[in-house]
Design an enzyme around this catalytic site. Structure first.
Site, PDB file in Angstrom:
ATOM      1  N   SER A   1       0.829  -1.206   0.000  1.00 29.98           N
ATOM      2  CA  SER A   1       0.000   0.000   0.000  1.00 29.98           C
ATOM      3  C   SER A   1       0.860   1.252   0.000  1.00 29.98           C
ATOM      4  CB  SER A   1      -0.896  -0.006   1.248  1.00 29.98           C
ATOM      5  OG  SER A   1      -1.512   1.248   1.439  1.00 29.98           O
TER       6      SER A   1
ATOM      7  N   TYR B   1      -2.322  -0.307  10.063  1.00 30.63           N
ATOM      8  CA  TYR B   1      -2.516  -0.872   8.722  1.00 30.63           C
ATOM      9  C   TYR B   1      -1.232  -0.728   7.901  1.00 30.63           C
ATOM     10  CZ  TYR B   1      -4.023  -1.242   3.869  1.00 30.63           C
ATOM     11  OH  TYR B   1      -4.118  -1.587   2.546  1.00 30.63           O
TER      12      TYR B   1
END
Length: 332
Positions: free
Chosen positions: A138, A163
């Site tokens: 990501s 995350y």
């Protein structure tokens, strides 16, 4: 310049984890349309309305060359059985617990899915001799980096959400397994992916729903943010260039590579909202709020390696992409 295979290898079996998710669905559908054999794996968790996931699966299950297995990557025995039963040559790991803000509220879920689940996947790839592992990272791994555009050669040691930390951990874990066991692995840092059949928790989706319903939209950091919005078709095309091209050995003789997959054209949040309003044909009711924990000011992908290795550059403008999304949204 590396030599690359420019077409899909239809003799391989492709395992797509997270196949009921946004990117997994679109990748599986594209592969199936080209005649590939695809096994989809997903636990259908309730992070967002599962009806979206079942709607995607209903489309995929119409293909004779698609098999769906419901299961959780955190279940090591189930993952081992999956690899025993199907012996995939190419594994695309898109299963993960998504969401930056939610990772602050429910951290344990992210450890189970993104760390333990990925570990089980790596172990299976190790023992069942996978030819290429492609996994989702990501843009969040860049944290609050001030240098732009974000390059895969930049340091990514300061994640600002759990995350992001799990995605950085995935990259390190994959490198270690590539080094120790020779697993060719490619990590893809996705930048704000959007489009039809997208995630309802994403801003563009919730904004569209609220604007059409006459409800206010929440604009964080008073709209002073930039995002490198990347249309789903560009993401899939980029992935398909990479699937059948495992990385070459690096300077340490490890077959490992990371690419940014982003549009390379960041858009200011307020401009993006104006474009969305034009696509919908209705003005938004705006509620301005401060920056949220875990959020970053901007994302901007340096895609030089992607362009050099595969001669591929995302080409869908934000105007075109949002218009396609709104047309789809109005049809559901």
């Amino acid at each position: 310049m590396r030599s690359v295979i420019n077409k899909l290898d239809l003799t391989k079996l492709y395992l797509v984890t997270g196949a009921a998710g946004f990117i997994g669905f679109h990748l599986a559908k594209s592969l199936l349309n080209q005649g590939a054999t695809v096994v989809g794996y997903d636990n259908i968790n309730d992070y967002y309305d599962t009806s979206f996931k079942y709607a995607r699966l209903n489309i995929l299950e119409k293909y004779n060359n698609f098999t769906f297995i419901k299961g959780d990557l955190a279940d090591k025995q189930a993952v081992n059985q999956l690899f025993i039963d199907f012996k995939p040559q190419i594994v695309v790991n898109l299963a993960a617990q998504a969401g930056v803000r939610s990772s602050i509220e429910k951290p344990e879920t992210y450890i189970n899915s993104n760390i333990i689940g990925f570990f089980n996947t790596l172990e299976a790839c190790r023992h069942y001799k996978v030819e290429h592992l492609i996994y989702a990272s990501s843009s969040s791994v860049y944290g609050a980096n001030q240098k732009v555009p974000f390059s895969t050669y930049d340091k990514t040691d300061t994640p600002v959400s759990l995350y992001a930390a799990t995605k950085k951990s995935n990259e390190l874990m994959a490198y270690t397994y590539s080094h120790l066991y020779g697993i060719p692995a490619t990590g893809l840092r996705f930048f704000t992916v959007y489009g039809p059949y997208g995630r309802p928790d994403m801003a563009y989706f919730s904004f569209t729903k609220s604007i059409m319903g006459g409800k206010p939209i929440k604009i964080f950091n008073n709209g002073n943010m930039y995002r490198d919005f990347t249309y789903i078709d560009d993401i899939i095309k980029g992935m398909e260039h990479i699937l059948c091209n495992p990385p070459e050995q690096d300077e340490n003789k490890v077959k490992y590579k990371i690419y940014n997959l982003g549009n390379n054209k960041p858009v200011k949040l307020m401009d993006y909202i104006e474009i969305l309003e034009n696509c919908i044909g209705k003005k938004a009711i705006k509620e301005y709020l401060p920056m949220q924990p875990g959020d970053v000011y901007q994302t901007y992908a340096d895609i030089c390696d992607l362009e050099e290795d595969f001669h591929f550059t995302p080409s869908t403008s934000i105007e075109t992409g949002l218009n396609r999304f709104v047309e789809w949204y109005k049809s559901i």
